[in-house]
Design an enzyme around this catalytic site. Structure first.
Site, PDB file in Angstrom:
ATOM      1  N   HIS A 183      -7.023   7.806  -1.964  1.00 43.85           N
ATOM      2  CA  HIS A 183      -8.012   7.085  -0.652  1.00 43.85           C
ATOM      3  C   HIS A 183      -7.118   6.892   0.097  1.00 43.85           C
ATOM      4  O   HIS A 183      -6.782   6.704   1.520  1.00 43.85           O
ATOM      5  CB  HIS A 183      -7.809   5.259  -1.395  1.00 43.85           C
ATOM      6  CG  HIS A 183      -8.108   4.771  -0.175  1.00 43.85           C
ATOM      7  ND1 HIS A 183      -8.781   3.862   0.579  1.00 43.85           N
ATOM      8  CD2 HIS A 183      -7.301   3.551   0.434  1.00 43.85           C
ATOM      9  CE1 HIS A 183      -9.296   3.168   1.296  1.00 43.85           C
ATOM     10  NE2 HIS A 183      -8.252   2.440   1.030  1.00 43.85           N
ATOM     11  N   GLU A 184      -5.594   6.711  -0.038  1.00 39.22           N
ATOM     12  CA  GLU A 184      -4.302   6.208   0.853  1.00 39.22           C
ATOM     13  C   GLU A 184      -4.163   7.810   1.654  1.00 39.22           C
ATOM     14  O   GLU A 184      -3.447   7.850   2.425  1.00 39.22           O
ATOM     15  CB  GLU A 184      -3.332   6.306  -0.045  1.00 39.22           C
ATOM     16  CG  GLU A 184      -2.846   4.996  -0.894  1.00 39.22           C
ATOM     17  CD  GLU A 184      -3.611   3.819   0.150  1.00 39.22           C
ATOM     18  OE1 GLU A 184      -3.176   3.877   0.913  1.00 39.22           O
ATOM     19  OE2 GLU A 184      -4.114   2.665  -1.123  1.00 39.22           O
TER      20      GLU A 184
END
Length: 245
Positions: A101-102
């Site tokens: 996600h990052e």
């Protein structure tokens, strides 16, 4: 009228607090659940981030470890993806999903994703506006009470500038939601494309990321309630004073 407005605000805030508690609990329980499920590729959060960087030709960005649980974040200013202790060295499905996600945010910056660029541009505006909003509203009220200028509406205008600046926080929360949802979508696609997670594991990753997205929705709802309370309060106070003139 004031009492009705106050009760409305307190009721809305109670709902937001309950939703916030539920969302926070959902994130933690979902992460703990899938933190016990090891991904079949055996890759850790750190491995995932570095693998996705190489696969997408991303250079000049490091991967660091920060204290805490679910404190993961991407800092474009420092050019670093900070993974929490619960993510960095873990090879669980949950850790891999969070790391990806990052990396989704990294790819948003890399590809010039419009909403991401807009949110980044809003950061200094929101920080500046949040500091000036309340002082401007108070100054506006004082001008309305004591001003003897030729323009009797000057106090109202100053107060409304404060309301508009405060609205920047609402706009920031509104833009943040699609940014986070897009980062999660990018994460799932990258995990599949690189074989870091299998199709059945992606379902678990989706559950982890969906739980996190719920917190941004609640944040948006809370910002909306505060903004409406701010706006209604200013309009009500100036309305009462104008009616008394």
């Amino acid at each position: 009228m004031y009492w009705n407005d106050y009760m409305w605000f307190m009721g809305a805030m109670l709902v937001c607090m309950l939703l916030s508690a539920f969302a926070s609990g959902k994130v933690n329980t979902t992460f703990v659940k899938y933190d016990k499920v090891r991904c079949r590729s055996g890759m850790t959060g750190y491995d995932t981030a570095t693998r996705l960087m190489r696969a997408n030709n991303v250079y000049g960005i490091s991967v660091g470890c920060v204290k805490g649980n679910l404190t993961d974040h991407y800092s474009p200013v420092q050019s670093i993806v900070n993974l929490s202790e619960s993510t960095y060295g873990s090879n669980s499905v949950a850790a891999v999903a969070v790391a990806a996600h990052e990396m989704g945010h990294v790819m948003q910056k890399q590809n010039g994703y419009a909403f991401y660029r807009f949110r980044t541009a809003l950061v200094p505006v929101v920080n500046f506006g949040s500091k000036l909003a309340m002082p401007l509203v108070l100054i506006g009220l004082l001008l309305d009470w004591y001003s003897a200028t030729a323009n009797p509406d000057i106090g109202f205008k100053v107060a409304m500038i404060g309301v508009i600046l405060y609205g920047g926080s609402l706009l920031f929360a509104l833009i943040t939601l699609p940014v986070e949802l897009n980062a999660s979508r990018r994460a799932r696609n990258m995990l599949l494309e690189e074989g870091i997670l299998m199709q059945d594991e992606i379902l678990a990753a989706r559950e982890v990321l969906s739980a996190a997205a719920m917190t941004y929705f609640v944040s948006l709802l809370t910002s909306l309630v505060y903004f409406l309370r701010f706006l209604v309060r200013v309009l009500t106070m100036f309305g009462r004073r104008n009616n008394g003139r």
